[in-house]
Design a protein around this motif. Structure first.
Motif, PDB file in Angstrom:
ATOM      1  N   ASN A  73       3.839   0.502   2.607  1.00 13.66           N
ATOM      2  CA  ASN A  73       3.620  -0.458   3.690  1.00 13.66           C
ATOM      3  C   ASN A  73       3.344  -1.806   3.046  1.00 13.66           C
ATOM      4  O   ASN A  73       2.511  -1.911   2.144  1.00 13.66           O
ATOM      5  N   VAL A  76       2.065   4.761   0.892  1.00 17.72           N
ATOM      6  CA  VAL A  76       1.845   5.674   2.009  1.00 17.72           C
ATOM      7  C   VAL A  76       2.008   7.108   1.526  1.00 17.72           C
ATOM      8  O   VAL A  76       1.142   7.946   1.763  1.00 17.72           O
ATOM      9  N   THR A  79       7.156   5.730  -0.409  1.00 15.86           N
ATOM     10  CA  THR A  79       7.143   4.958   0.825  1.00 15.86           C
ATOM     11  C   THR A  79       5.930   4.038   0.772  1.00 15.86           C
ATOM     12  O   THR A  79       4.819   4.490   0.486  1.00 15.86           O
ATOM     13  N   GLU A 100       0.854  -1.185   0.000  1.00 13.57           N
ATOM     14  CA  GLU A 100       0.000   0.000   0.000  1.00 13.57           C
ATOM     15  C   GLU A 100       0.892   1.238   0.000  1.00 13.57           C
ATOM     16  O   GLU A 100       1.809   1.353   0.814  1.00 13.57           O
ATOM     17  N   ARG A 134       7.616  -1.230   6.466  1.00 14.90           N
ATOM     18  CA  ARG A 134       7.573   0.052   5.761  1.00 14.90           C
ATOM     19  C   ARG A 134       8.899   0.217   5.049  1.00 14.90           C
ATOM     20  O   ARG A 134       9.958   0.113   5.654  1.00 14.90           O
TER      21      ARG A 134
END
Length: 151
Positions: A82, A67, A80, A65, A121
Motif C-alpha cells: 500500500n 501488506v 503487495t 507499507e 495498492r
C-alpha cells in the motif's frame, strides 16, 4: 610537654585588614550579558536539533507499507504494498526487495506508482538469486528514474 600557651587556631592566625584601606569586598554576581549569550546559544542549539529531528523523523511525503508476500515457483516472491502519498498528481517509485535465510538481500525491484489516488495498492513479483524467505519495502520516493517513466 606544655608551655602553657594554646595552639594557634584558624581564627587567631587570620589577619584582619583595615577596612578603609582596601575597600569593601565585592560580591560575586554574574553579568547579564553572559546569561544572555548562554541563552542565545542554547536556543540556537535546541532549534538546530529540532529542525534535524523534524526533517529526519517527520512524516514522509510518500510512504509504502507491506501488506502481504507470497513465495512463487522459480525463486521468486510476490509482494503487495500500500502506498500513501500527499501529492496525487505526481508519479512515485518504491523499491521492494527479497531476502534469503541469512538476511542478505537476494533480489530488488523498482515499482512505478502511477499518479492517481492518495492510497494505492500495487502487487509485483521479484526474482531472487536464491530461495527467498521474506519480502519488504526498502523505501519510496517521488524521484522516478527516466527508464521507469518512459512508455
Amino acid at each position: 610537654m606544655s608551655t602553657g600557651q594554646d595552639a594557634p587556631t584558624a581564627e587567631s592566625t587570620r589577619m584582619d585588614v583595615p577596612e578603609g584601606r582596601y575597600g569593601k569586598p565585592r560580591a560575586a554576581k554574574p553579568t547579564h550579558w553572559r546569561r544572555l549569550v548562554f541563552v542565545v546559544i542554547a536556543l540556537l542549539v535546541s532549534g538546530g536539533i529540532a529542525y534535524v529531528a523534524y526533517t529526519n523523523f517527520g512524516s514522509a511525503p510518500i510512504e509504502g507499507e507491506r501488506v502481504l508476500f507470497e513465495e512463487k515457483p522459480g525463486d521468486a516472491m510476490e509482494i503487495t504494498i500500500n502506498v500513501t502519498r500527499d501529492d496525487v498528481n505526481r508519479p512515485g517509485v518504491c523499491v521492494v526487495r527479497v531476502r534469503d535465510k541469512t538476511g542478505a538481500e537476494s533480489g530488488r525491484k523498482e515499482v512505478l506508482i502511477q499518479p492517481g489516488s492518495k492510497n494505492s495498492r500495487v502487487t509485483t513479483t521479484i526474482k531472487s538469486i536464491g530461495k527467498p524467505v521474506t519480502a519488504d519495502i526498502f523505501g519510496c520516493s517521488y524521484d522516478v528514474p527516466r527508464y521507469l517513466s518512459r512508455p
